[in-house]
Design a protein around this motif. Structure first.
Motif, PDB file in Angstrom:
ATOM      1  N   GLU A 129      11.284  -8.789   5.385  1.00  0.00           N
ATOM      2  CA  GLU A 129      10.339  -8.820   6.450  1.00  0.00           C
ATOM      3  C   GLU A 129      10.860  -8.166   7.532  1.00  0.00           C
ATOM      4  OE1 GLU A 129       7.866 -12.356   9.077  1.00  0.00           O
ATOM      5  OE2 GLU A 129       9.119 -12.788   7.218  1.00  0.00           O
ATOM      6  N   ILE A 130      12.103  -8.220   8.005  1.00  0.00           N
ATOM      7  CA  ILE A 130      12.706  -7.394   9.050  1.00  0.00           C
ATOM      8  C   ILE A 130      12.342  -5.995   8.877  1.00  0.00           C
ATOM      9  CG2 ILE A 130      14.819  -6.729  10.371  1.00  0.00           C
ATOM     10  CD1 ILE A 130      15.754  -9.442   9.684  1.00  0.00           C
ATOM     11  N   ALA A 131      12.363  -5.487   7.643  1.00  0.00           N
ATOM     12  CA  ALA A 131      12.131  -4.054   7.385  1.00  0.00           C
ATOM     13  C   ALA A 131      10.694  -3.639   7.449  1.00  0.00           C
ATOM     14  CB  ALA A 131      12.718  -3.962   5.847  1.00  0.00           C
ATOM     15  N   VAL A 132       9.727  -4.778   7.292  1.00  0.00           N
ATOM     16  CA  VAL A 132       8.293  -4.375   7.381  1.00  0.00           C
ATOM     17  C   VAL A 132       7.963  -4.406   8.722  1.00  0.00           C
ATOM     18  CG1 VAL A 132       6.291  -5.427   7.199  1.00  0.00           C
ATOM     19  CG2 VAL A 132       7.541  -5.597   5.101  1.00  0.00           C
ATOM     20  N   TRP A 133       8.514  -5.285   9.685  1.00  0.00           N
ATOM     21  CA  TRP A 133       8.337  -5.402  11.071  1.00  0.00           C
ATOM     22  C   TRP A 133       8.700  -4.077  11.658  1.00  0.00           C
ATOM     23  CZ3 TRP A 133       4.062  -7.412  11.017  1.00  0.00           C
ATOM     24  CH2 TRP A 133       3.817  -8.949  10.369  1.00  0.00           C
ATOM     25  N   SER A 134      10.057  -3.750  11.238  1.00  0.00           N
ATOM     26  CA  SER A 134      10.742  -2.788  11.969  1.00  0.00           C
ATOM     27  C   SER A 134      10.169  -1.332  11.386  1.00  0.00           C
ATOM     28  CB  SER A 134      12.264  -2.404  11.387  1.00  0.00           C
ATOM     29  OG  SER A 134      12.879  -3.581  11.702  1.00  0.00           O
ATOM     30  N   ALA A 135       9.555  -1.200  10.375  1.00  0.00           N
ATOM     31  CA  ALA A 135       8.574  -0.023   9.925  1.00  0.00           C
ATOM     32  C   ALA A 135       7.390   0.118  10.978  1.00  0.00           C
ATOM     33  CB  ALA A 135       8.340  -0.142   8.433  1.00  0.00           C
ATOM     34  N   MET A 136       6.869  -0.986  11.219  1.00  0.00           N
ATOM     35  CA  MET A 136       5.814  -1.140  11.938  1.00  0.00           C
ATOM     36  C   MET A 136       5.864  -0.454  13.362  1.00  0.00           C
ATOM     37  SD  MET A 136       3.246  -4.101  13.152  1.00  0.00           S
ATOM     38  CE  MET A 136       4.517  -4.706  14.358  1.00  0.00           C
ATOM     39  N   LEU A 137       7.148  -1.321  13.705  1.00  0.00           N
ATOM     40  CA  LEU A 137       7.727  -0.614  15.220  1.00  0.00           C
ATOM     41  C   LEU A 137       7.805   0.619  15.280  1.00  0.00           C
ATOM     42  CD1 LEU A 137       8.692  -1.171  18.002  1.00  0.00           C
ATOM     43  CD2 LEU A 137      10.962  -2.147  17.146  1.00  0.00           C
ATOM     44  N   GLY A 138       8.402   1.486  14.160  1.00  0.00           N
ATOM     45  CA  GLY A 138       8.587   2.815  14.204  1.00  0.00           C
ATOM     46  C   GLY A 138       7.214   3.536  14.325  1.00  0.00           C
ATOM     47  N   GLY A 139       6.551   3.102  13.489  1.00  0.00           N
ATOM     48  CA  GLY A 139       5.037   3.821  13.453  1.00  0.00           C
ATOM     49  C   GLY A 139       4.417   3.642  14.796  1.00  0.00           C
ATOM     50  N   LEU A 140       4.503   2.631  15.614  1.00  0.00           N
ATOM     51  CA  LEU A 140       3.997   2.494  16.798  1.00  0.00           C
ATOM     52  C   LEU A 140       4.630   3.221  18.012  1.00  0.00           C
ATOM     53  CD1 LEU A 140       3.324  -1.295  17.074  1.00  0.00           C
ATOM     54  CD2 LEU A 140       1.651   0.170  16.401  1.00  0.00           C
ATOM     55  N   LEU A 141       5.755   3.352  17.793  1.00  0.00           N
ATOM     56  CA  LEU A 141       6.452   4.137  18.839  1.00  0.00           C
ATOM     57  C   LEU A 141       6.432   5.727  18.610  1.00  0.00           C
ATOM     58  CD1 LEU A 141      10.267   2.591  18.414  1.00  0.00           C
ATOM     59  CD2 LEU A 141       8.718   2.580  20.285  1.00  0.00           C
ATOM     60  N   THR A 142       5.931   5.927  17.321  1.00  0.00           N
ATOM     61  CA  THR A 142       5.778   7.539  17.024  1.00  0.00           C
ATOM     62  C   THR A 142       4.313   7.759  17.684  1.00  0.00           C
ATOM     63  OG1 THR A 142       6.794   7.456  14.940  1.00  0.00           O
ATOM     64  CG2 THR A 142       5.003   9.109  15.383  1.00  0.00           C
ATOM     65  N   LEU A 143       3.322   6.892  17.631  1.00  0.00           N
ATOM     66  CA  LEU A 143       1.996   6.969  17.987  1.00  0.00           C
ATOM     67  C   LEU A 143       2.186   7.116  19.759  1.00  0.00           C
ATOM     68  CD1 LEU A 143      -0.306   4.912  15.824  1.00  0.00           C
ATOM     69  CD2 LEU A 143       0.122   7.386  16.035  1.00  0.00           C
ATOM     70  N   ALA A 144       3.087   6.147  20.196  1.00  0.00           N
ATOM     71  CA  ALA A 144       3.351   5.940  21.793  1.00  0.00           C
ATOM     72  C   ALA A 144       3.631   7.350  22.124  1.00  0.00           C
ATOM     73  CB  ALA A 144       4.224   4.947  22.017  1.00  0.00           C
TER      74      ALA A 144
END
Length: 407
Positions: free
Chosen positions: A5-20
């Protein structure tokens, strides 16, 4: 929280940082309010998703519990209010649809007040009652989602071409909000598959909405640029003309003089621009000008000055020094432009073939000892001479006529 689950949310965070990062890169390039709004939206809404996922307290266990309670209670509704207000502006505001504007503006204001109240309650409520407060926040956060869905459906029905795609984005937003609050409330019966789906629809929502916002901003900038086209730019081609063209030529001469190079002024005279006016109907010259301008711009390259001296005369200014490629290559490409036929669409969607009759005048001078206007006139005279008939007389379309004197 388990490692998957940490990996899932971390991947989501990485995608959001890229869009930011993409939204941040758009701000200095365009320096307008729409780009700043897009960046703020991505940061605030993305932060609310990350907070609701529970990732911050796992990565940073020392974070104050009361701060997390305030953020979880208020950040989601705050992001919803901001998204609803920005959505109304994206849909055109009051000038496009007063009803949609009232729905998004007043709805966003109401949700913003609710977010502030939830922030105050989050700082006061006892930890054992926080789950109830979070359930209230979830209900509040669904209000802007439903209002936004109504707004984009109405705009899509009224003909907004991008609103249909925004319906898909709002659908992803609804799934994102539901999934995030299921995670924040720790509802039993949902596991890693649900969180993976939530993370995917979250990144999908941000991706779709960011692309649509950038596309609408680009169209708005283009309309703003076209609205400023007065006499300095030719409306059909967007090429500089008049004083704007002369200023660019003078600057090219000055810049080349600093490099101790030479300036070559090329005039391309399209002598038969109005040839199809009688047989195919008026207005075809604008299609011809746009196509020829694109071809000349492509042949000249982006370092040359390209303008429109008058409706039938294109101007290209080539700066060169001893390190540049031969100017003859550029002139050869420009000459080839006049030999390529093109197709235009006339009345009743009838297609007509047009073959340009192009005259060319080329004058090369050291810019230190030349006046740009004199060089331009010399090149135009050469271009006029090159379209004369072999007998030495002007062709019919080049004969200057004047009205007869009154009796």
């Amino acid at each position: 929280m388990s490692s998957p689950e940490i990996a899932v949310w971390s991947a989501m965070l990485g995608g959001l940082l890229t869009l930011a990062a993409l939204a941040l890169g758009d701000v200095p390039g365009h320096r307008n309010l729409a780009s700043v709004r897009n960046l703020v939206f991505v940061l605030v809404t993305g932060a609310s998703c990350v907070v609701m996922s529970g990732l911050p307290e796992v990565l940073f266990p020392a974070l104050p519990a009361r701060l997390l309670m305030v953020l979880k209670a208020s950040l989601g509704p705050l992001a919803g209010a901001m998204a609803l207000y920005y959505l109304g502006n994206w849909l055109g505001g009051a000038r496009e649809d007063a009803q949609v504007h009232r729905l998004t503006a007043w709805g966003g204001a109401a949700v913003l007040v609710a977010a502030l109240v939830l922030a105050v309650l989050g700082s006061l409520v006892a930890p054992e009652n926080f789950r109830t407060l979070l359930m209230v926040a979830a209900v509040v956060n669904m209000v802007p989602v439903l209002l936004g869905l109504v707004a984009v459906i109405r705009s899509a029905r009224r003909g907004d071409p991008l609103a249909r795609w925004m319906v898909l984005a709002v659908g992803c937003l609804a799934a994102m909000v539901i999934g995030m609050y299921l995670r924040g409330l720790e509802v039993s019966g949902f596991g890693l598959g649900t969180w993976l789906l939530t993370a995917m629809v979250t990144v999908t929502f941000f991706l779709i909405s960011t692309v649509l916002v950038l596309q609408r901003n680009r169209a708005s900038r283009q309309l703003a640029r076209l609205s400023r086209l007065h006499r300095e730019l030719e409306p059909a081609t967007g090429l500089p003309t008049g004083s704007a063209l002369l200023a660019q030529i003078e600057h090219a001469f000055w810049r080349t003089a600093q490099l101790h190079g030479e300036c070559t002024v090329v005039c391309l005279l399209l002598s038969n621009l109005y040839e199809l006016a009688e047989s195919a109907g008026p207005g075809l010259e604008h299609q011809i000008l746009v196509t020829m301008a694109a071809r000349i711009r492509r042949a000249a390259g982006f370092r040359c000055v390209v303008g429109l001296y008058h409706p039938r005369c294109f101007v290209v200014v080539i700066s060169s020094d001893k390190h540049d490629a031969p100017v003859a290559d550029t002139i050869r490409r420009l000459r080839a432009v006049g030999n390529e036929p093109l197709t235009v669409v006339g009345e009743q969607q009838a297609q007509h073939s047009f073959r340009p009759h192009m005259g060319m005048g080329v004058v090369t001078h050291a810019p230190t000892h030349a006046r740009p206007m004199d060089v331009l006139n010399d090149a135009e005279r050469q271009a006029l001479a090159s379209v004369r008939e072999p007998t030495g007389h002007f062709a019919e379309h080049d004969i200057e006529t004047a009205p007869a004197a009154l009796a």
